[in-house]
Design a protein around this motif. Structure first.
Motif, PDB file in Angstrom:
ATOM      1  N   LEU A 171       0.832  -1.203   0.000  1.00 26.84           N
ATOM      2  CA  LEU A 171       0.000   0.000   0.000  1.00 26.84           C
ATOM      3  C   LEU A 171       0.871   1.259   0.000  1.00 26.84           C
ATOM      4  O   LEU A 171       0.601   2.210  -0.742  1.00 26.84           O
ATOM      5  CB  LEU A 171      -0.935  -0.019   1.212  1.00 26.84           C
ATOM      6  CG  LEU A 171      -1.930   1.111   1.334  1.00 26.84           C
ATOM      7  CD1 LEU A 171      -2.821   1.203   0.102  1.00 26.84           C
ATOM      8  CD2 LEU A 171      -2.776   0.916   2.585  1.00 26.84           C
ATOM      9  N   GLN A 172       1.921   1.246   0.786  1.00 24.74           N
ATOM     10  CA  GLN A 172       2.845   2.387   0.810  1.00 24.74           C
ATOM     11  C   GLN A 172       3.522   2.566  -0.550  1.00 24.74           C
ATOM     12  O   GLN A 172       3.656   3.690  -1.043  1.00 24.74           O
ATOM     13  CB  GLN A 172       3.886   2.201   1.917  1.00 24.74           C
ATOM     14  CG  GLN A 172       3.313   2.308   3.308  1.00 24.74           C
ATOM     15  CD  GLN A 172       4.267   1.834   4.387  1.00 24.74           C
ATOM     16  OE1 GLN A 172       5.225   1.111   4.127  1.00 24.74           O
ATOM     17  NE2 GLN A 172       4.003   2.246   5.625  1.00 24.74           N
ATOM     18  N   ASP A 173       3.942   1.468  -1.159  1.00 27.77           N
ATOM     19  CA  ASP A 173       4.589   1.543  -2.479  1.00 27.77           C
ATOM     20  C   ASP A 173       3.622   2.071  -3.533  1.00 27.77           C
ATOM     21  O   ASP A 173       3.983   2.928  -4.346  1.00 27.77           O
ATOM     22  CB  ASP A 173       5.120   0.172  -2.901  1.00 27.77           C
ATOM     23  CG  ASP A 173       6.303  -0.288  -2.070  1.00 27.77           C
ATOM     24  OD1 ASP A 173       6.916   0.552  -1.371  1.00 27.77           O
ATOM     25  OD2 ASP A 173       6.603  -1.503  -2.116  1.00 27.77           O
ATOM     26  N   TYR A 174       2.385   1.546  -3.550  1.00 28.77           N
ATOM     27  CA  TYR A 174       1.384   2.016  -4.517  1.00 28.77           C
ATOM     28  C   TYR A 174       1.110   3.505  -4.321  1.00 28.77           C
ATOM     29  O   TYR A 174       1.000   4.264  -5.283  1.00 28.77           O
ATOM     30  CB  TYR A 174       0.070   1.243  -4.381  1.00 28.77           C
ATOM     31  CG  TYR A 174       0.126  -0.215  -4.746  1.00 28.77           C
ATOM     32  CD1 TYR A 174       0.949  -0.689  -5.769  1.00 28.77           C
ATOM     33  CD2 TYR A 174      -0.666  -1.138  -4.073  1.00 28.77           C
ATOM     34  CE1 TYR A 174       0.983  -2.028  -6.104  1.00 28.77           C
ATOM     35  CE2 TYR A 174      -0.639  -2.485  -4.406  1.00 28.77           C
ATOM     36  CZ  TYR A 174       0.186  -2.925  -5.415  1.00 28.77           C
ATOM     37  OH  TYR A 174       0.205  -4.259  -5.745  1.00 28.77           O
ATOM     38  N   ARG A 213       1.605   9.070  -6.108  1.00 30.00           N
ATOM     39  CA  ARG A 213       1.998  10.462  -5.873  1.00 30.00           C
ATOM     40  C   ARG A 213       2.984  10.933  -6.952  1.00 30.00           C
ATOM     41  O   ARG A 213       2.851  12.023  -7.497  1.00 30.00           O
ATOM     42  CB  ARG A 213       2.623  10.574  -4.485  1.00 30.00           C
ATOM     43  CG  ARG A 213       2.377  11.846  -3.775  1.00 30.00           C
ATOM     44  CD  ARG A 213       2.926  11.941  -2.353  1.00 30.00           C
ATOM     45  NE  ARG A 213       3.943  10.998  -1.956  1.00 30.00           N
ATOM     46  CZ  ARG A 213       3.723   9.945  -1.145  1.00 30.00           C
ATOM     47  NH1 ARG A 213       2.521   9.699  -0.681  1.00 30.00           N
ATOM     48  NH2 ARG A 213       4.713   9.154  -0.812  1.00 30.00           N
ATOM     49  N   GLU A 214       3.969  10.078  -7.269  1.00 22.47           N
ATOM     50  CA  GLU A 214       4.975  10.438  -8.274  1.00 22.47           C
ATOM     51  C   GLU A 214       4.362  10.536  -9.670  1.00 22.47           C
ATOM     52  O   GLU A 214       4.738  11.392 -10.460  1.00 22.47           O
ATOM     53  CB  GLU A 214       6.102   9.401  -8.270  1.00 22.47           C
ATOM     54  CG  GLU A 214       6.926   9.424  -7.002  1.00 22.47           C
ATOM     55  CD  GLU A 214       7.841   8.208  -6.855  1.00 22.47           C
ATOM     56  OE1 GLU A 214       7.747   7.264  -7.673  1.00 22.47           O
ATOM     57  OE2 GLU A 214       8.637   8.205  -5.905  1.00 22.47           O
ATOM     58  N   THR A 215       3.420   9.660  -9.972  1.00 24.14           N
ATOM     59  CA  THR A 215       2.800   9.625 -11.298  1.00 24.14           C
ATOM     60  C   THR A 215       1.791  10.751 -11.474  1.00 24.14           C
ATOM     61  O   THR A 215       1.604  11.253 -12.578  1.00 24.14           O
ATOM     62  CB  THR A 215       2.119   8.258 -11.518  1.00 24.14           C
ATOM     63  OG1 THR A 215       3.074   7.229 -11.297  1.00 24.14           O
ATOM     64  CG2 THR A 215       1.569   8.133 -12.927  1.00 24.14           C
ATOM     65  N   ALA A 216       1.148  11.177 -10.392  1.00 29.96           N
ATOM     66  CA  ALA A 216       0.070  12.170 -10.466  1.00 29.96           C
ATOM     67  C   ALA A 216       0.548  13.512 -10.998  1.00 29.96           C
ATOM     68  O   ALA A 216      -0.255  14.283 -11.522  1.00 29.96           O
ATOM     69  CB  ALA A 216      -0.575  12.345  -9.102  1.00 29.96           C
ATOM     70  N   SER A 217       1.829  13.801 -10.901  1.00 26.16           N
ATOM     71  CA  SER A 217       2.327  15.096 -11.363  1.00 26.16           C
ATOM     72  C   SER A 217       2.430  15.183 -12.887  1.00 26.16           C
ATOM     73  O   SER A 217       2.558  16.264 -13.434  1.00 26.16           O
ATOM     74  CB  SER A 217       3.695  15.384 -10.734  1.00 26.16           C
ATOM     75  OG  SER A 217       4.621  14.394 -11.145  1.00 26.16           O
ATOM     76  N   SER A 218       2.332  14.051 -13.578  1.00 27.52           N
ATOM     77  CA  SER A 218       2.432  14.031 -15.038  1.00 27.52           C
ATOM     78  C   SER A 218       1.070  14.323 -15.664  1.00 27.52           C
ATOM     79  O   SER A 218       0.033  14.065 -15.076  1.00 27.52           O
ATOM     80  CB  SER A 218       2.930  12.668 -15.502  1.00 27.52           C
ATOM     81  OG  SER A 218       2.925  12.600 -16.903  1.00 27.52           O
ATOM     82  N   GLN A 219       1.078  14.826 -16.879  1.00 30.73           N
ATOM     83  CA  GLN A 219      -0.157  15.165 -17.572  1.00 30.73           C
ATOM     84  C   GLN A 219      -0.430  14.264 -18.767  1.00 30.73           C
ATOM     85  O   GLN A 219      -1.335  14.517 -19.538  1.00 30.73           O
ATOM     86  CB  GLN A 219      -0.095  16.623 -18.053  1.00 30.73           C
ATOM     87  CG  GLN A 219       0.082  17.621 -16.935  1.00 30.73           C
ATOM     88  CD  GLN A 219      -1.078  17.604 -15.951  1.00 30.73           C
ATOM     89  OE1 GLN A 219      -2.221  17.445 -16.322  1.00 30.73           O
ATOM     90  NE2 GLN A 219      -0.766  17.736 -14.670  1.00 30.73           N
ATOM     91  N   SER A 223      -7.038   1.553  -8.273  1.00 29.63           N
ATOM     92  CA  SER A 223      -7.671   0.252  -8.052  1.00 29.63           C
ATOM     93  C   SER A 223      -6.821  -0.608  -7.114  1.00 29.63           C
ATOM     94  O   SER A 223      -7.340  -1.223  -6.180  1.00 29.63           O
ATOM     95  CB  SER A 223      -7.867  -0.458  -9.395  1.00 29.63           C
ATOM     96  OG  SER A 223      -8.357  -1.763  -9.192  1.00 29.63           O
ATOM     97  N   LEU A 224      -5.518  -0.634  -7.341  1.00 27.16           N
ATOM     98  CA  LEU A 224      -4.626  -1.422  -6.479  1.00 27.16           C
ATOM     99  C   LEU A 224      -4.629  -0.899  -5.049  1.00 27.16           C
ATOM    100  O   LEU A 224      -4.617  -1.680  -4.086  1.00 27.16           O
ATOM    101  CB  LEU A 224      -3.204  -1.425  -7.052  1.00 27.16           C
ATOM    102  CG  LEU A 224      -3.035  -2.136  -8.387  1.00 27.16           C
ATOM    103  CD1 LEU A 224      -1.647  -1.867  -8.968  1.00 27.16           C
ATOM    104  CD2 LEU A 224      -3.283  -3.623  -8.248  1.00 27.16           C
ATOM    105  N   ILE A 225      -4.653   0.423  -4.895  1.00 31.20           N
ATOM    106  CA  ILE A 225      -4.678   1.018  -3.554  1.00 31.20           C
ATOM    107  C   ILE A 225      -5.966   0.624  -2.833  1.00 31.20           C
ATOM    108  O   ILE A 225      -5.931   0.179  -1.680  1.00 31.20           O
ATOM    109  CB  ILE A 225      -4.520   2.552  -3.640  1.00 31.20           C
ATOM    110  CG1 ILE A 225      -3.081   2.902  -4.031  1.00 31.20           C
ATOM    111  CG2 ILE A 225      -4.923   3.230  -2.326  1.00 31.20           C
ATOM    112  CD1 ILE A 225      -2.875   4.356  -4.433  1.00 31.20           C
ATOM    113  N   PHE A 226      -7.117   0.770  -3.513  1.00 34.55           N
ATOM    114  CA  PHE A 226      -8.386   0.426  -2.872  1.00 34.55           C
ATOM    115  C   PHE A 226      -8.450  -1.060  -2.532  1.00 34.55           C
ATOM    116  O   PHE A 226      -8.940  -1.447  -1.464  1.00 34.55           O
ATOM    117  CB  PHE A 226      -9.569   0.828  -3.749  1.00 34.55           C
ATOM    118  CG  PHE A 226      -9.773   2.318  -3.836  1.00 34.55           C
ATOM    119  CD1 PHE A 226      -9.608   3.144  -2.738  1.00 34.55           C
ATOM    120  CD2 PHE A 226     -10.130   2.896  -5.035  1.00 34.55           C
ATOM    121  CE1 PHE A 226      -9.808   4.507  -2.818  1.00 34.55           C
ATOM    122  CE2 PHE A 226     -10.333   4.267  -5.136  1.00 34.55           C
ATOM    123  CZ  PHE A 226     -10.173   5.075  -4.025  1.00 34.55           C
TER     124      PHE A 226
END
Length: 177
Positions: free
Chosen positions: A124-127, A132-138, A151-154
């Motif tokens: 969960l921490q890794d996901y 967080r790192e991926t969210a900054s990309s557009q 989905s993996l986090i949930f």
């Protein structure tokens, strides 16, 4: 997972050969579900047999290029429009493991639950970090990857909650004896 429909969806963008389809699938899903290239080509053969794809010839490098047919486009539209059926839940190795562990004498179910909880929390921490790192990309591919990560986090959060319930149930059972 429907490899058949995944390949059809990817072929809507442009004609591709098998290795391109595998790479694009893994790129869009963040390599969460790696595809075996043999399975890709077997599926392409079936799609061709069913007239959902057609061979466009050779790309000049010895790769057979496939394109989606009108029938394939119709099938993929139907797939996208239909909800995912839940008739046969996927096998859950953890649920099977715990169900068997409670029935086999001498198995430390608490240790299994604790070990899995630690592994699940790490995942969960890794996901969450990756999200967080991926969210900054557009990029749109990153949006696809974000959907998979969410989905993996949930699912992992739900697994941790379920493990808490399992532990409570084991404590309750031990107190009842």
């Amino acid at each position: 997972m429907s490899i058949r429909h995944s390949l059809l969806a990817l072929l809507q963008d442009q004609p591709r050969y098998g290795y391109q389809l595998r790479a694009e699938f893994e790129n869009r899903t963040g390599t969460t579900w790696p595809l075996n290239i043999g399975q890709v080509y077997t599926t392409l053969d079936r799609l061709e047999r069913d007239a959902l794809v057609a061979r466009d010839g050779d790309d000049g490098n010895g790769h057979v290029v496939y394109s989606i047919t009108a029938a394939g486009r119709a099938e993929i539209r139907e797939w996208f429009a239909a909800p995912v059926e839940r008739n046969n839940p996927p096998r859950n190795e953890l649920a099977i493991k715990l169900a068997l562990a409670v029935t086999v004498p001498g198995v430390d179910i608490q240790a299994i639950i604790q070990g899995q909880r630690m592994a699940s929390v790490r995942a969960l921490q890794d996901y969450t970090k990756t999200r967080r790192e991926t969210a900054s990309s557009q990029r749109s591919v990153d949006t696809a990857w974000l959907l998979v990560l969410d989905s993996l986090i949930f699912q992992t959060e739900a697994e941790v909650r379920w493990l808490d319930l399992c532990e409570a149930r084991m404590i309750q059972q031990a107190q009842g004896k």
